[in-house]
Design an enzyme around this catalytic site. Structure first.
Site, PDB file in Angstrom:
ATOM      1  N   ALA A 124       0.802  -1.222   0.000  1.00  0.00           N
ATOM      2  CA  ALA A 124       0.000   0.000   0.000  1.00  0.00           C
ATOM      3  C   ALA A 124       0.839   1.277   0.000  1.00  0.00           C
ATOM      4  CB  ALA A 124      -0.919  -0.019   1.220  1.00  0.00           C
ATOM      5  N   ASN A 183       2.111  -3.833   7.810  1.00  0.00           N
ATOM      6  CA  ASN A 183       3.092  -4.581   7.013  1.00  0.00           C
ATOM      7  C   ASN A 183       3.942  -3.626   6.182  1.00  0.00           C
ATOM      8  OD1 ASN A 183       2.547  -7.635   7.230  1.00  0.00           O
ATOM      9  ND2 ASN A 183       0.515  -6.723   7.075  1.00  0.00           N
ATOM     10  N   HIS A 213      -0.670   7.081   3.937  1.00  0.00           N
ATOM     11  CA  HIS A 213       0.700   6.771   4.378  1.00  0.00           C
ATOM     12  C   HIS A 213       1.631   7.882   3.899  1.00  0.00           C
ATOM     13  CE1 HIS A 213      -0.528   2.703   5.447  1.00  0.00           C
ATOM     14  NE2 HIS A 213      -1.024   2.535   4.238  1.00  0.00           N
TER      15      HIS A 213
HETATM   16  N1  LIG Z   1       1.870  -5.376   2.349  1.00  0.00           N
HETATM   17  C1  LIG Z   1       0.793  -4.605   2.434  1.00  0.00           C
HETATM   18  O1  LIG Z   1       0.792  -3.428   2.050  1.00  0.00           O
HETATM   19  C2  LIG Z   1      -0.454  -5.179   2.975  1.00  0.00           C
HETATM   20  C3  LIG Z   1      -0.494  -6.472   3.443  1.00  0.00           C
HETATM   21  N2  LIG Z   1      -1.644  -7.007   3.936  1.00  0.00           N
HETATM   22  C4  LIG Z   1      -1.603  -8.399   4.372  1.00  0.00           C
HETATM   23  O2  LIG Z   1      -2.480  -9.155   3.561  1.00  0.00           O
HETATM   24  C5  LIG Z   1      -3.246 -10.005   4.365  1.00  0.00           C
HETATM   25  C6  LIG Z   1      -4.546 -10.350   3.652  1.00  0.00           C
HETATM   26  O3  LIG Z   1      -5.337  -9.189   3.495  1.00  0.00           O
HETATM   27  P1  LIG Z   1      -6.906  -9.296   3.224  1.00  0.00           P
HETATM   28  O4  LIG Z   1      -7.141 -10.236   2.117  1.00  0.00           O
HETATM   29  O5  LIG Z   1      -7.433  -7.926   3.137  1.00  0.00           O
HETATM   30  O6  LIG Z   1      -7.381  -9.954   4.608  1.00  0.00           O
HETATM   31  P2  LIG Z   1      -8.719 -10.793   4.887  1.00  0.00           P
HETATM   32  O7  LIG Z   1      -8.879 -10.778   6.355  1.00  0.00           O
HETATM   33  O8  LIG Z   1      -9.813 -10.320   4.017  1.00  0.00           O
HETATM   34  O9  LIG Z   1      -8.325 -12.273   4.404  1.00  0.00           O
HETATM   35  C7  LIG Z   1      -7.392 -13.081   5.030  1.00  0.00           C
HETATM   36  C8  LIG Z   1      -7.781 -14.522   4.771  1.00  0.00           C
HETATM   37  O10 LIG Z   1      -6.772 -15.396   5.246  1.00  0.00           O
HETATM   38  C9  LIG Z   1      -7.376 -16.497   5.850  1.00  0.00           C
HETATM   39  N3  LIG Z   1      -6.450 -17.098   6.809  1.00  0.00           N
HETATM   40  C10 LIG Z   1      -6.102 -16.640   8.032  1.00  0.00           C
HETATM   41  N4  LIG Z   1      -5.225 -17.475   8.624  1.00  0.00           N
HETATM   42  C11 LIG Z   1      -4.995 -18.475   7.735  1.00  0.00           C
HETATM   43  C12 LIG Z   1      -4.207 -19.654   7.780  1.00  0.00           C
HETATM   44  N5  LIG Z   1      -3.455 -19.966   8.831  1.00  0.00           N
HETATM   45  N6  LIG Z   1      -4.202 -20.454   6.688  1.00  0.00           N
HETATM   46  C13 LIG Z   1      -4.942 -20.165   5.616  1.00  0.00           C
HETATM   47  N7  LIG Z   1      -5.743 -19.077   5.526  1.00  0.00           N
HETATM   48  C14 LIG Z   1      -5.769 -18.244   6.591  1.00  0.00           C
HETATM   49  C15 LIG Z   1      -8.629 -15.943   6.503  1.00  0.00           C
HETATM   50  O11 LIG Z   1      -9.594 -16.957   6.689  1.00  0.00           O
HETATM   51  C16 LIG Z   1      -9.079 -14.907   5.472  1.00  0.00           C
HETATM   52  O12 LIG Z   1      -9.955 -15.454   4.517  1.00  0.00           O
HETATM   53  C17 LIG Z   1      -3.413  -9.224   5.682  1.00  0.00           C
HETATM   54  O13 LIG Z   1      -3.675 -10.081   6.771  1.00  0.00           O
HETATM   55  C18 LIG Z   1      -2.061  -8.555   5.823  1.00  0.00           C
HETATM   56  O14 LIG Z   1      -1.175  -9.409   6.520  1.00  0.00           O
HETATM   57  C19 LIG Z   1      -2.792  -6.293   3.935  1.00  0.00           C
HETATM   58  C20 LIG Z   1      -2.810  -4.993   3.500  1.00  0.00           C
HETATM   59  C21 LIG Z   1      -1.643  -4.326   3.001  1.00  0.00           C
HETATM   60  O1  LIG Z   2      -3.367  -1.539   3.387  1.00  0.00           O
HETATM   61  C1  LIG Z   2      -2.743  -0.680   4.045  1.00  0.00           C
HETATM   62  O2  LIG Z   2      -2.995   0.548   3.955  1.00  0.00           O
HETATM   63  C2  LIG Z   2      -1.600  -1.066   4.913  1.00  0.00           C
HETATM   64  C3  LIG Z   2      -1.804  -2.300   5.696  1.00  0.00           C
HETATM   65  O3  LIG Z   2      -2.891  -2.691   6.048  1.00  0.00           O
HETATM   66  C4  LIG Z   2      -0.606  -3.063   6.061  1.00  0.00           C
HETATM   67  O4  LIG Z   2       0.501  -2.632   5.739  1.00  0.00           O
HETATM   68  O5  LIG Z   2      -0.735  -4.138   6.681  1.00  0.00           O
END
Ligand SMILES: NC(=O)C1=CN([C@@H]2O[C@H](COP(=O)(O)OP(=O)(O)OC[C@H]3O[C@@H](n4cnc5c(N)ncnc54)[C@H](O)[C@@H]3O)[C@@H](O)[C@H]2O)C=CC1
Ligand SMILES: O=C([O-])CC(=O)C(=O)O
Length: 261
Positions: A124, A183, A213
């Site tokens: 992000a 993250n 951000h």
């Molecule tokens: N690098 C970045 O900028 C960002 C990274 N993220 C990461 O991406 C991840 C996913 O984001 P979203 O899809 O929005 O979250 P979400 O909460 O919509 O989906 C996460 C999914 O992972 C599943 N899950 C949880 N633990 C698990 C496991 N041990 N094994 C298999 N599946 C499992 C959940 O059931 C859920 O369906 C966040 O948790 C965060 O860590 C999110 C936003 C920004």
């Molecule tokens: O999506 C975003 O704005 C940032 C976020 O959640 C993350 O870094 O985990």
């Protein structure tokens, strides 16, 4: 490119639609899905012509080249090294897991041993290219991140009337306290000055609707200021839409002979 998905929430569903239906990754397909939710994920797998796996071992022995983790830091900690041991490339969204230097080292060793790679999308935020260039001659002196989100995107606890600083400290401490929200601080640290020397402030602000951000840095190259106002994902205000786009872009760029940036 045959892809496997760990986790199938907001970002996972976005990728299924963008890759398997809308064909934004020519020659690529998500063919295997691993989650802990059998019912809903089997349904999704059917809808997007993929195979659902309820156990990680059979998922990892399925015919895939690269695994995309879009679950949580805990899931990344549990599965990332297994993915690399099984000789698949890995793309992580829960980059927070890399705040642990021992874990990052182990991942690097497995990559060298098994000739596989780990991809960490910019998520992000942006500006990582500038930090990497600035660091090339150790000229990077200071990096900070100020994240401002609506309270609902940060905490379930209270509805706030005024902006409130929830956290001020190092990226290492930020990801411990906000594993679902910050993250971006860890990818910023890896590109720049490391998790102990990257300064993070997290603000809950009832007056904003976007995930904001602000990255500030300085060094021998000059000064950097990058501000991103992210639209949230429709079904998960914690996650910015750009985070999903950056995963897709990383997959698209991976195959290019001419690398930009
Ligand atoms: N690098 C970045 O900028 C960002 C990274 N993220 C990461 O991406 C991840 C996913 O984001 P979203 O899809 O929005 O979250 P979400 O909460 O919509 O989906 C996460 C999914 O992972 C599943 N899950 C949880 N633990 C698990 C496991 N041990 N094994 C298999 N599946 C499992 C959940 O059931 C859920 O369906 C966040 O948790 C965060 O860590 C999110 C936003 C920004
Ligand atoms: O999506 C975003 O704005 C940032 C976020 O959640 C993350 O870094 O985990």
């Amino acid at each position: 490119m045959k892809l496997g998905l760990i986790g199938c929430g907001n970002i996972g569903k976005f990728l299924l639609q963008a890759i398997n239906k809308d064909e934004f990754l020519p020659g690529g397909k998500i063919s295997s899905i691993y989650t802990r939710r059998k019912e809903s994920s089997s349904q999704l797998a059917k809808e997007f012509d993929a195979q659902f796996y309820g156990d990680i071992e059979s998922f990892l022995t399925s015919d895939i080249d690269l695994v995309i983790e879009v679950a949580t830091i805990e899931a990344a900690r549990e599965y990332a090294l297994k993915v690399l041991k099984s000789e698949k490339d890995l793309l992580l969204s829960s980059i927070g897991v890399m705040a642990d230097a021992t874990f990052e080292e182990k991942a690097g060793e497995l990559c060298r041993k098994n000739k596989v790679r780990v991809f960490l999308p910019s998520g992000a935020i942006g500006g990582l290219d500038i930090l990497k260039s600035a660091k090339a001659v150790n000229g990077l002196k200071s990096v900070s991140l100020t994240t401002r989100k609506p309270p609902s995107a940060l905490t379930e606890a209270v509805s706030l009337e005024n902006e409130t600083i929830l956290f001020k400290g190092s990226a290492a401490e930020a990801i411990k306290q906000f594993p679902r929200n910050i993250n971006v601080a860890i990818v910023l640290s890896l590109a720049g000055l490391g998790v102990e020397n990257t300064k993070v402030t997290i603000i809950a602000d009832p007056n904003v609707v976007k995930n904001n951000h602000l990255i500030e840095a300085w060094g021998s190259f000059g000064n950097l200021k990058v501000e991103i106002e992210n639209d949230p994902m429709p079904n998960n205000p914690k996650t910015s839409y750009l985070a999903s786009l950056s995963i897709l872009a990383t997959l698209q760029n991976k195959e290019r002979m001419v690398q930009i940036g």
